[in-house]
Design a protein around this motif. Structure first.
Motif, PDB file in Angstrom:
ATOM      1  N   ARG A 182       0.836  -1.205   0.000  1.00  0.00           N
ATOM      2  CA  ARG A 182       0.000   0.000   0.000  1.00  0.00           C
ATOM      3  C   ARG A 182       0.871   1.256   0.000  1.00  0.00           C
ATOM      4  O   ARG A 182       0.590   2.238  -0.713  1.00  0.00           O
ATOM      5  CB  ARG A 182      -0.917  -0.029   1.227  1.00  0.00           C
ATOM      6  CG  ARG A 182      -1.988   1.054   1.223  1.00  0.00           C
ATOM      7  CD  ARG A 182      -2.832   0.984   2.489  1.00  0.00           C
ATOM      8  NE  ARG A 182      -3.425  -0.339   2.677  1.00  0.00           N
ATOM      9  CZ  ARG A 182      -3.130  -1.152   3.680  1.00  0.00           C
ATOM     10  NH1 ARG A 182      -2.239  -0.786   4.598  1.00  0.00           N
ATOM     11  NH2 ARG A 182      -3.727  -2.320   3.789  1.00  0.00           N
ATOM     12  N   VAL A 187       1.180  -4.394  -5.466  1.00  0.00           N
ATOM     13  CA  VAL A 187       0.039  -5.306  -5.308  1.00  0.00           C
ATOM     14  C   VAL A 187       0.483  -6.491  -4.468  1.00  0.00           C
ATOM     15  O   VAL A 187       1.483  -7.148  -4.799  1.00  0.00           O
ATOM     16  CB  VAL A 187      -0.488  -5.809  -6.666  1.00  0.00           C
ATOM     17  CG1 VAL A 187      -1.609  -6.830  -6.461  1.00  0.00           C
ATOM     18  CG2 VAL A 187      -0.972  -4.653  -7.519  1.00  0.00           C
ATOM     19  N   LEU A 189      -1.465  -9.871  -2.866  1.00  0.00           N
ATOM     20  CA  LEU A 189      -2.677 -10.659  -2.659  1.00  0.00           C
ATOM     21  C   LEU A 189      -2.376 -11.732  -1.622  1.00  0.00           C
ATOM     22  O   LEU A 189      -1.620 -12.672  -1.890  1.00  0.00           O
ATOM     23  CB  LEU A 189      -3.135 -11.303  -3.966  1.00  0.00           C
ATOM     24  CG  LEU A 189      -3.480 -10.346  -5.117  1.00  0.00           C
ATOM     25  CD1 LEU A 189      -4.002 -11.137  -6.316  1.00  0.00           C
ATOM     26  CD2 LEU A 189      -4.487  -9.298  -4.682  1.00  0.00           C
ATOM     27  N   ASP A 198      -9.053 -10.774  -6.303  1.00  0.00           N
ATOM     28  CA  ASP A 198      -9.172  -9.745  -7.338  1.00  0.00           C
ATOM     29  C   ASP A 198      -7.931  -9.802  -8.228  1.00  0.00           C
ATOM     30  O   ASP A 198      -6.936  -9.111  -7.980  1.00  0.00           O
ATOM     31  CB  ASP A 198      -9.324  -8.369  -6.696  1.00  0.00           C
ATOM     32  CG  ASP A 198      -9.465  -7.261  -7.746  1.00  0.00           C
ATOM     33  OD1 ASP A 198      -9.637  -7.591  -8.941  1.00  0.00           O
ATOM     34  OD2 ASP A 198      -9.387  -6.078  -7.363  1.00  0.00           O
ATOM     35  N   SER A 200      -7.721  -8.841 -11.274  1.00  0.00           N
ATOM     36  CA  SER A 200      -7.652  -7.745 -12.249  1.00  0.00           C
ATOM     37  C   SER A 200      -6.495  -6.798 -11.939  1.00  0.00           C
ATOM     38  O   SER A 200      -6.067  -6.022 -12.807  1.00  0.00           O
ATOM     39  CB  SER A 200      -8.970  -6.970 -12.263  1.00  0.00           C
ATOM     40  OG  SER A 200      -9.181  -6.305 -11.018  1.00  0.00           O
ATOM     41  N   ARG A 201      -5.983  -6.855 -10.721  1.00  0.00           N
ATOM     42  CA  ARG A 201      -4.870  -5.972 -10.335  1.00  0.00           C
ATOM     43  C   ARG A 201      -3.531  -6.451 -10.905  1.00  0.00           C
ATOM     44  O   ARG A 201      -2.540  -5.732 -10.826  1.00  0.00           O
ATOM     45  CB  ARG A 201      -4.801  -5.890  -8.818  1.00  0.00           C
ATOM     46  CG  ARG A 201      -6.083  -5.359  -8.176  1.00  0.00           C
ATOM     47  CD  ARG A 201      -6.056  -5.516  -6.670  1.00  0.00           C
ATOM     48  NE  ARG A 201      -5.014  -4.698  -6.072  1.00  0.00           N
ATOM     49  CZ  ARG A 201      -4.597  -4.819  -4.811  1.00  0.00           C
ATOM     50  NH1 ARG A 201      -5.108  -5.776  -4.040  1.00  0.00           N
ATOM     51  NH2 ARG A 201      -3.665  -4.033  -4.336  1.00  0.00           N
ATOM     52  N   LEU A 202      -3.510  -7.659 -11.459  1.00  0.00           N
ATOM     53  CA  LEU A 202      -2.282  -8.208 -12.039  1.00  0.00           C
ATOM     54  C   LEU A 202      -2.282  -7.900 -13.528  1.00  0.00           C
ATOM     55  O   LEU A 202      -3.098  -8.429 -14.281  1.00  0.00           O
ATOM     56  CB  LEU A 202      -2.208  -9.715 -11.783  1.00  0.00           C
ATOM     57  CG  LEU A 202      -2.363 -10.127 -10.316  1.00  0.00           C
ATOM     58  CD1 LEU A 202      -2.355 -11.638 -10.174  1.00  0.00           C
ATOM     59  CD2 LEU A 202      -1.272  -9.492  -9.450  1.00  0.00           C
ATOM     60  N   LYS A 203      -1.376  -7.049 -13.963  1.00  0.00           N
ATOM     61  CA  LYS A 203      -1.441  -6.466 -15.297  1.00  0.00           C
ATOM     62  C   LYS A 203      -0.703  -7.296 -16.342  1.00  0.00           C
ATOM     63  O   LYS A 203       0.265  -8.004 -16.051  1.00  0.00           O
ATOM     64  CB  LYS A 203      -0.863  -5.045 -15.272  1.00  0.00           C
ATOM     65  CG  LYS A 203      -1.542  -4.125 -14.269  1.00  0.00           C
ATOM     66  CD  LYS A 203      -3.050  -4.042 -14.497  1.00  0.00           C
ATOM     67  CE  LYS A 203      -3.726  -3.101 -13.507  1.00  0.00           C
ATOM     68  NZ  LYS A 203      -5.203  -3.103 -13.655  1.00  0.00           N
ATOM     69  N   ALA A 482       4.297  -7.021  -7.964  1.00  0.00           N
ATOM     70  CA  ALA A 482       3.119  -7.771  -7.512  1.00  0.00           C
ATOM     71  C   ALA A 482       3.586  -9.084  -6.890  1.00  0.00           C
ATOM     72  O   ALA A 482       4.497  -9.739  -7.394  1.00  0.00           O
ATOM     73  CB  ALA A 482       2.167  -8.049  -8.671  1.00  0.00           C
TER      74      ALA A 482
END
Length: 585
Positions: A182, A187, A189, A198, A200-203, A482
């Motif tokens: 943060r 990211v 998880l 979620d 979708s946060r992994l690009k 991430a």
């Protein structure tokens, strides 16, 4: 007032308990009325994990013929056997198919409906699609089960908790990583049921560190590749361009062993031979208790070895140097591991035919590669060899060990909390992914979208990034923005996000050193700090110290969860029947 039974959790455990209530009620419950309340925000049968509203790309990791919710003559229990169809029989599937989880959800709902229909007249089931918040009430009186969004509690003469896998508050290390992410715009998880994360946060195109190489990783891999539009053609993966690059590692550094891809033929040994009820009874009776590594593991190791060599000598005698009868007698008399190793070395010429549990558990111990790319090739060869062996009936001693593992697990349940090592070992050896999933891993590796980090993976948070390294490639490290913890949260009562369990913990329900809820081995009654079983509260499932491999199992393998369900159902029905008699008098 009619007797009231509340079951918190309507997934496979709650459904299995309802089936055992229906089977045992004709013998044990003569009263004309009983209300059964199932409390679960998810539909009965599948519950959260096996709900039908999830991606069709997610599979079970068992063949359809190896999944049943019904008892048979191999289950040691006092209640009646009520056989029913396996998943493949019910769904009309090829028995060797790995069905998707939505099909299993439909099967579980059908089992629920069948159990409900088989209840005696006057026994009524009510489903409450809410969360249970807490249980109150005196030991000797009616319990109150408070539900989310309901002003008055359900009154219960008996409460059974069948909650399944639960969310948990992060441990300090995980909380620190989340805070670091943060602070630096990264990211993280934490451990979770992958289908609920979620992602979708992994690009696309970005490096993602993944810690954990078990079944949660398999789900993650599927959802981030096929789930983003990629597809397989033969042995190749054709990317969609929306995938991240996964850098995966773990303590072992390898995926779980493949599911075995052939069926048993010929006679089976009759386990248990060296670790059965008598040995468990002796361990439980020891005044000073027992130590798993010192007292239990040698018995387990001997049981698994017996299964392996029985199969090797009887099904593949050309690969042995002595007769089975002589080997069996000397194996039974062997007093220590060194004696067993010497016996095996003389009787089994090829080291590949000898059972080495340590090597199976930690195959990369001592293995070093000179470069990251060299290790990628080496691990692909390891996976290919595992796939080949686990699908070749010439190595059917492996299947003998698998069946012995199921037998051993059924005995270990009686010992209570034995620590986390055994459960990880069992999963690595016996609860791995379908072969096709490992072939997909190979294709993704060759496509450059899956990179192996190695054994003893470490993750550090510094310089505004996450950095991963492993022992297998000295000097190699990879940075990423991430990090995914690919595993379920540990089932600890103290950190459970479930408010009901937190309340029980605060009120003094006993927990083990590993943080599991202590229950009476005989029937699942919840124990307090003094070891007293609660007369009206029971618990089943992975957050208890009587946890089993799963709420359903392979047919004719003893099904320890079925045995537990039966014992709890019978204890609850007997209590309710006595209560009804007292009320009538």
């Amino acid at each position: 007032m009619r007797p009231q039974l509340v079951i918190v959790g309507a997934g496979p455990r709650g459904t299995g308990l309802l089936e055992r209530i229906a089977a045992n009620a004709p013998e044990l419950y003569a009263d004309p009325g009983l209300d059964i309340h199932l409390v679960d925000p998810h539909p009965p049968g599948g519950g959260r994990i096996w709900r039908q509203a999830q991606s069709p790309l997610l599979w079970m990791n068992s063949h359809a013929k190896d999944v049943t919710m019904f008892t048979d003559e191999t289950v040691t229990m006092d209640g009646p056997v009520r056989e029913g169809p396996t998943l493949h029989e019910w769904a009309g599937l090829d028995g060797r198919v790995f069905a998707d989880r939505r099909i299993q959800g439909r099967y579980l709902h059908w089992v629920y409906e069948r159990a409900r229909a088989e209840l005696p007249p006057g026994v009524t089931v009510h489903h409450h699609p809410r969360r249970a918040l807490r249980v109150g009430g005196p030991r000797e009186g009616r319990q109150q089960v408070w539900l989310e969004g309901r002003p008055r509690p359900l009154l219960a003469d008996v409460v059974v908790l069948a909650l399944g896998h639960l969310d948990a508050e992060p441990e300090p290390l995980q909380a620190g990583l989340t805070a670091y992410a943060r602070e630096h715009g990264l990211v993280h998880l934490p451990p979770d049921f992958t289908a609920d994360s979620d992602l979708s946060r992994l690009k696309a195109g970005e490096a993602v560190l993944v810690r954990g190489f078990g079944l949660a990783f398999v789900d993650l891999m599927v959802l981030l590749t096929e789930g983003r539009g990629g597809r397989y053609e033969g042995d190749a993966y054709l990317p969609s361009g929306h995938e991240p690059v996964l850098y995966v590692g773990s303590r072992r550094g390898v995926p779980y062993h493949s599911k075995i891809g052939y069926d048993w033929t010929g006679a089976r040994p009759a386990p248990p031979r060296f670790f059965g009820p008598a040995e468990v009874g002796e361990l439980l009776a020891r005044p000073g208790g027992f130590d798993f590594r010192r007292d239990v593991w040698p018995l387990v190791e001997k049981e698994l070895g017996f299964a392996h060599y029985h199969r090797l000598f009887t099904a593949h005698p050309g690969r042995t140097a002595t007769a089975w009868a002589g080997f069996e007698a000397r194996y039974a008399d062997a007093a220590d591991p060194d004696e067993v190793r010497a016996l095996v070395a003389a009787a089994v010429p090829d080291p590949a035919d000898r059972l080495d549990l340590a090597a199976l558990d930690r195959p990369l111990d001592g293995v070093r590669h000179g470069s990251h790319e060299e290790f990628q090739e080496g691990l692909r060869r390891y996976v290919e060899a595992d796939l080949s062996r686990r699908h070749n009936p010439d190595h059917s001693a492996d299947l003998g060990v698998f069946l012995a593992l199921l037998s051993v697990y059924g005995q270990l349940v009686r010992l209570g909390d034995i620590g986390p090592w055994w459960h990880g070992f069992f999963s690595h050896l016996a609860s791995g992914p379908p072969g096709p999933r490992l072939r997909q891993m190979l294709a993704l590796s060759r496509a450059g979208l899956l990179r192996f980090v190695g054994a003893d993976m470490t993750v550090t948070a510094e310089d505004g990034v996450f950095r991963a390294a492993g022992a297998t490639v000295p000097g190699f490290a990879v940075e990423a923005r991430a990090l995914v913890e690919a595993r379920l949260p540990e089932p600890t009562v103290g950190r459970a996000r479930d408010p009901l369990l937190r309340e029980l913990h605060a009120e003094g329900a006993a927990e083990t050193l590993e943080g599991l809820l202590r229950v009476a081995p005989a029937d699942g009654r919840i124990l307090d700090g003094a070891g007293r079983p609660h007369p009206r509260r029971f618990a089943l499932g992975p957050y208890t110290d009587a946890r089993t491999p799963g709420a359903f199992t392979r047919p004719r393998t003893g099904g320890p969860a079925f045995r537990q369900n039966d014992a709890t159902a019978r204890a609850a029905l007997k209590f309710l029947a006595q209560l009804a008699l007292r009320t009538a008098a």
